[in-house]
Design a protein around this motif. Structure first.
Motif, short mmCIF file in Angstrom:
data_model
loop_
_atom_site.label_atom_id
_atom_site.label_comp_id
_atom_site.label_asym_id
_atom_site.label_seq_id
_atom_site.Cartn_x
_atom_site.Cartn_y
_atom_site.Cartn_z
N ASP A 183 78.21 -25.49 80.25
CA ASP A 183 79.63 -26.35 80.46
C ASP A 183 79.57 -27.67 81.10
O ASP A 183 79.70 -28.50 80.95
N GLU A 184 78.79 -27.49 82.22
CA GLU A 184 78.36 -28.73 83.24
C GLU A 184 77.84 -29.79 82.30
O GLU A 184 78.04 -30.72 82.27
N ARG A 242 80.07 -31.46 79.62
CA ARG A 242 80.95 -32.39 80.57
C ARG A 242 80.05 -33.65 80.87
O ARG A 242 80.54 -34.89 80.75
#
Ligand SMILES: N=C(N)NCCCC(=O)O
Ligand SMILES: [Zn+2]
Ligand SMILES: [Zn+2]
Length: 315
Positions: free
Chosen positions: A100-101, A104
């Motif tokens: 997820d990071e 992003r």
């Protein structure tokens, strides 16, 4: 466009092409030219793969194999590095332990790069990265036509419950409204699926498909006609999973499938798009550990070169 003449690659007749640190096609780095019409950027990320890992080493491997590219492209009658400033923007380096990071940060990296470059050609990395790249490119252009060359649909829902993987980017991007599904298609799909429902789900999303078998049966010209009609003049994002090529042409990849395209067929299809409105592109899934004699990386570097050539202004 730049006001001054573009700075091109290091001249291989002055500095042998096997010398020096590898940027893509021996082009200048972005920080040496300030801004660019086209930036080539690596995303060394492969935490989204479902089978063989290793595409995190794709960007440096493709850069190494791109040393042999020459400045004039006869197939498109264009000198892609002379009519536009092309530069290597290095890598968007992200967290390999947190998808997820990473996703992003890939989007943020692409948005930051877009302030200095009109168009971005990304070298992956696994196909997960297409999701944040589409999120970034649609901030500027709105929903884009996606021309997706791949053995796989990459519209599956989840793997082991995970929604963001290299098998799911175009499902998530469809759900988010990033894709103009009236103008998008998969090209080169083939091989075993989990269920006939995979195809039904994909069709329900709205993608059209030209399979590898279609290309074998009806020829590349017919495929090109279908592609050109489908995408029209929409802003076009081209995503090329190198496993669209037959493993004979691209063994160095994580989920190889028999019965694929030749590099000649793929290059011909890309070259037929030089009059379209290409706003960005990626070449993903090059995994050097399974490559031999740079076969896959040579193919990927030529694919990127022909994408950049197709983006070049004409006349
Ligand atoms: N995007 C690539 N290369 N592969 C997706 C394969 C998904 C699967 O393992 O079923
Ligand atoms: Zn694939
Ligand atoms: Zn893929």
């Amino acid at each position: 466009m730049q006001l001054s003449e573009p700075i091109g690659p290091v001249d291989a007749s002055v500095v042998p092409r096997f010398a020096g640190i590898a940027t893509f096609a021996r082009l200048p780095r972005l920080d040496q030219v300030d801004r660019a019409d086209v930036a080539v950027v690596g995303v060394p990320f492969d935490s989204g793969v479902s089978y063989r890992p290793g595409a995190r080493f794709g960007p440096s491997h493709v850069r190494e194999a791109s040393r042999l590219l020459r400045p004039y492209n006869p197939a498109q009658d264009v000198s892609p590095f002379a009519v536009q400033q092309v530069a290597d923007a290095g890598d968007i380096a992200v967290n390999p332990f947190n998808i997820d990071e990473a996703v992003r940060d890939i989007e943020a990296g692409a948005l930051e790069l877009a302030e200095k470059a009109d168009k971005i050609v990304t070298i992956g990395g696994d196909h997960t990265i297409a999701l944040p790249l589409l999120r970034a490119v649609t901030k500027k252009h709105g929903p884009v036509a996606v021309l997706h060359f791949d053995a796989h649909l990459d519209t599956w829902d989840t793997y082991f419950g995970a929604p963001i993987t290299h098998g799911t980017p175009f499902r998530r991007a469809s759900e988010e409204g990033l894709i103009d599904l009236t103008a998008s298609m998969h090209v080169g799909t083939r091989g075993p699926l989990y269920d006939v429902g995979d195809l039904e789900d994909d069709k329900r999303l709205g993608f059209a498909i030209v399979t590898s078998e279609d290309i074998e049966e009806r020829g590349v010209e017919v495929a090109i006609e279908r592609i050109r009609t489908r995408i029209g003049d929409k802003p076009l994002y081209i995503s090329i999973d190198i496993d669209v090529l037959d493993p004979a042409h691209a063994p160095g990849t994580g989920t190889p499938e028999a019965g694929g395209l030749t590099s000649r067929e793929l290059l011909r299809m890309i070259r037929a798009l030089s009059d379209r409105n290409i706003v960005g592109a990626d070449v993903v899934e090059v995994a050097p550990a399974y490559d031999h004699a740079q076969l896959t990386a040579v193919a990927a570097s030529h694919v990127a070169y022909d994408l950049i050539s197709a983006m070049a202004p004409r006349g």
